[in-house]
Design a protein around this motif. Structure first.
Motif, PDB file in Angstrom:
ATOM      1  N   PHE A  10      55.187  53.794  36.810  1.00  0.00           N
ATOM      2  CA  PHE A  10      56.079  54.155  37.911  1.00  0.00           C
ATOM      3  C   PHE A  10      57.428  53.458  37.769  1.00  0.00           C
ATOM      4  O   PHE A  10      58.486  54.091  37.877  1.00  0.00           O
ATOM      5  N   VAL A  11      57.418  52.146  37.525  1.00  0.00           N
ATOM      6  CA  VAL A  11      58.697  51.419  37.489  1.00  0.00           C
ATOM      7  C   VAL A  11      59.509  51.795  36.250  1.00  0.00           C
ATOM      8  O   VAL A  11      60.746  51.844  36.309  1.00  0.00           O
ATOM      9  N   VAL A  12      58.830  52.076  35.130  1.00  0.00           N
ATOM     10  CA  VAL A  12      59.565  52.485  33.935  1.00  0.00           C
ATOM     11  C   VAL A  12      60.277  53.813  34.179  1.00  0.00           C
ATOM     12  O   VAL A  12      61.463  53.978  33.850  1.00  0.00           O
ATOM     13  N   ILE A  13      59.569  54.787  34.771  1.00  0.00           N
ATOM     14  CA  ILE A  13      60.179  56.088  35.048  1.00  0.00           C
ATOM     15  C   ILE A  13      61.256  55.955  36.122  1.00  0.00           C
ATOM     16  O   ILE A  13      62.284  56.640  36.078  1.00  0.00           O
ATOM     17  N   ALA A  14      61.051  55.075  37.089  1.00  0.00           N
ATOM     18  CA  ALA A  14      62.074  54.858  38.110  1.00  0.00           C
ATOM     19  C   ALA A  14      63.383  54.399  37.478  1.00  0.00           C
ATOM     20  O   ALA A  14      64.469  54.867  37.840  1.00  0.00           O
ATOM     21  N   LEU A  15      63.290  53.499  36.500  1.00  0.00           N
ATOM     22  CA  LEU A  15      64.498  53.018  35.832  1.00  0.00           C
ATOM     23  C   LEU A  15      65.145  54.116  34.984  1.00  0.00           C
ATOM     24  O   LEU A  15      66.370  54.175  34.861  1.00  0.00           O
ATOM     25  N   GLU A  16      64.317  54.974  34.387  1.00  0.00           N
ATOM     26  CA  GLU A  16      64.846  56.012  33.502  1.00  0.00           C
ATOM     27  C   GLU A  16      65.511  57.155  34.253  1.00  0.00           C
ATOM     28  O   GLU A  16      66.428  57.795  33.739  1.00  0.00           O
ATOM     29  N   LEU A  25      63.971  54.022  46.241  1.00  0.00           N
ATOM     30  CA  LEU A  25      63.138  54.820  45.360  1.00  0.00           C
ATOM     31  C   LEU A  25      62.265  55.750  46.203  1.00  0.00           C
ATOM     32  O   LEU A  25      61.511  55.289  47.062  1.00  0.00           O
ATOM     33  N   THR A  26      62.375  57.048  45.981  1.00  0.00           N
ATOM     34  CA  THR A  26      61.518  58.010  46.654  1.00  0.00           C
ATOM     35  C   THR A  26      60.231  58.118  45.854  1.00  0.00           C
ATOM     36  O   THR A  26      60.214  58.652  44.741  1.00  0.00           O
ATOM     37  N   VAL A  27      59.149  57.620  46.419  1.00  0.00           N
ATOM     38  CA  VAL A  27      57.926  57.408  45.656  1.00  0.00           C
ATOM     39  C   VAL A  27      57.352  58.708  45.107  1.00  0.00           C
ATOM     40  O   VAL A  27      57.029  58.811  43.914  1.00  0.00           O
ATOM     41  N   LYS A  28      57.213  59.728  45.940  1.00  0.00           N
ATOM     42  CA  LYS A  28      56.588  60.973  45.481  1.00  0.00           C
ATOM     43  C   LYS A  28      57.387  61.636  44.367  1.00  0.00           C
ATOM     44  O   LYS A  28      56.806  62.182  43.420  1.00  0.00           O
ATOM     45  N   GLU A  29      58.691  61.594  44.443  1.00  0.00           N
ATOM     46  CA  GLU A  29      59.508  62.232  43.421  1.00  0.00           C
ATOM     47  C   GLU A  29      59.369  61.513  42.082  1.00  0.00           C
ATOM     48  O   GLU A  29      59.264  62.143  41.021  1.00  0.00           O
ATOM     49  N   ILE A  30      59.372  60.190  42.126  1.00  0.00           N
ATOM     50  CA  ILE A  30      59.218  59.433  40.882  1.00  0.00           C
ATOM     51  C   ILE A  30      57.817  59.635  40.315  1.00  0.00           C
ATOM     52  O   ILE A  30      57.631  59.777  39.099  1.00  0.00           O
ATOM     53  N   MET A  31      56.798  59.690  41.188  1.00  0.00           N
ATOM     54  CA  MET A  31      55.442  59.955  40.726  1.00  0.00           C
ATOM     55  C   MET A  31      55.358  61.317  40.046  1.00  0.00           C
ATOM     56  O   MET A  31      54.681  61.470  39.016  1.00  0.00           O
ATOM     57  N   ARG A  32      56.038  62.310  40.606  1.00  0.00           N
ATOM     58  CA  ARG A  32      56.027  63.644  39.996  1.00  0.00           C
ATOM     59  C   ARG A  32      56.632  63.601  38.602  1.00  0.00           C
ATOM     60  O   ARG A  32      56.092  64.166  37.646  1.00  0.00           O
ATOM     61  N   ARG A  33      57.754  62.911  38.461  1.00  0.00           N
ATOM     62  CA  ARG A  33      58.408  62.815  37.152  1.00  0.00           C
ATOM     63  C   ARG A  33      57.548  62.035  36.160  1.00  0.00           C
ATOM     64  O   ARG A  33      57.584  62.303  34.958  1.00  0.00           O
ATOM     65  N   ALA A  34      56.800  61.080  36.671  1.00  0.00           N
ATOM     66  CA  ALA A  34      55.965  60.241  35.802  1.00  0.00           C
ATOM     67  C   ALA A  34      54.620  60.875  35.486  1.00  0.00           C
ATOM     68  O   ALA A  34      53.878  60.359  34.644  1.00  0.00           O
TER      69      ALA A  34
END
Length: 302
Positions: A10-16, A25-34
């Motif tokens: 999660f945190v790696v994709i959040a940074l990317e 950080l919008t959690v669901k959106e980052i989870m979707r991308r990850a």
């Protein structure tokens, strides 16, 4: 994917994917991308808050997190560490051999394509690649640890030496170096019907009645690992509280680590401290020692 790896992912994709200076950080959106399952949302929020990497800011449709300054620094260092080739190679050399050992049936082989489903396909929140896997397979084959059958699919099985390595609980470099050094222990000493194999401390006795008695190889490995942890601890740059927590966990590990459940619990706590130190306070010199310690601990406790 192991729970801890989910948070790292999660945190790696959040940074990317988030803007460089984004704080929310919008959690669901980052989870979707990850590619993280939506059922993991509460776990991610609770974990990052408990690590003090973020604070929660509830939203109407999705949880939101605010980076803490410390959390952003941890995440950036984690992402950098996950991309280091030496660490990724060492991870795969151990992980692939252990996976082959666990998944190869008697007198059979395991298809390497199924390694992609393993927890160890992930390294600190980043997936390994098939190019890296292929290179690791060739390395293990050349080292005499893995038998490989090439064809439309690649099938593997550990060699006798590879199985010995898994059972040894040693670091791979140490194990390979030891194979080319003359033994300094007792090779074979006959005393009546008793045969002593190896160094007398932590050795195995085989009686004339074919009854094997293990005299503490596991205990010896645990003692050695405890000493390794104590050698590394002063160089982690920990606060006084964290240093005291680590010392207490090492004491607990040394007292009860032979028990699998107790050992796993203590190791998880110790590993978390080591990972945080690696990502924040460790110097370049101490990072190498931390990597070796994490590898040794993972070999002992998984």
């Amino acid at each position: 994917m192991k729970p801890e790896q989910i948070a790292f992912r999660f945190v790696v994709i959040a940074l990317e994917t988030e803007p460089a200076h984004a704080t929310v950080l919008t959690v669901k959106e980052i989870m979707r991308r990850a590619g993280i399952d939506k059922t993991c949302e509460s776990y991610i929020v609770q974990t990052l808050v408990s690590w003090e990497w973020a604070v929660e800011k509830p939203g109407f449709f999705s949880s939101r997190l605010l980076w803490t300054d410390t959390g952003r620094a941890y995440a950036q260092n984690l992402k950098q560490a996950a991309g280091q080739k030496v660490s990724r190679d060492a991870h795969l050399h151990h992980a692939l051999l252990a996976w082959a050992y666990e998944h190869t049936p008697a007198n059979g082989t395991a298809s390497i394509e199924h390694f992609e489903d393993a927890d160890d396909w992930w390294f600190w929140g980043t997936p390994v690649t098939w190019e890296e896997v292929s290179a690791a397979v060739h390395y293990l084959e050349a080292a005499g640890l893995l038998t490989v059958n090439y064809g439309e699919k690649v099938y593997v099985r550990p060699t006798f030496m590879g199985t010995r390595f898994i059972h040894s609980k040693e670091d791979l470099g140490t194990f390979l170096a030891r194979q080319i050094q003359p033994s300094s222990g007792v090779a074979h000493h006959y005393s009546g019907s008793i045969v002593v194999h190896g160094n007398p401390s932590g050795s195995a006795l085989v009686t004339g009645d074919n009854n094997a008695i293990n005299l503490g190889v596991r205990a010896a490995a645990l003692s050695s690992f405890g000493a390794q942890l104590r050698q590394v601890a002063p160089f982690l740059g920990l606060s006084q509280d964290d240093a005291e927590d680590l010392a207490a966990e090492i004491n607990t590990l040394e007292r009860g680590g032979i028990d699998p459940d107790s050992g796993h619990r203590s190791w998880r706590s110790i590993r978390r401290i080591l990972l945080l130190a690696f990502a924040t306070t460790a110097t370049a010199d101490s990072k190498q020692a931390i990597r070796a310690t994490i590898t040794a601990g993972s070999d002992l406790f998984g």
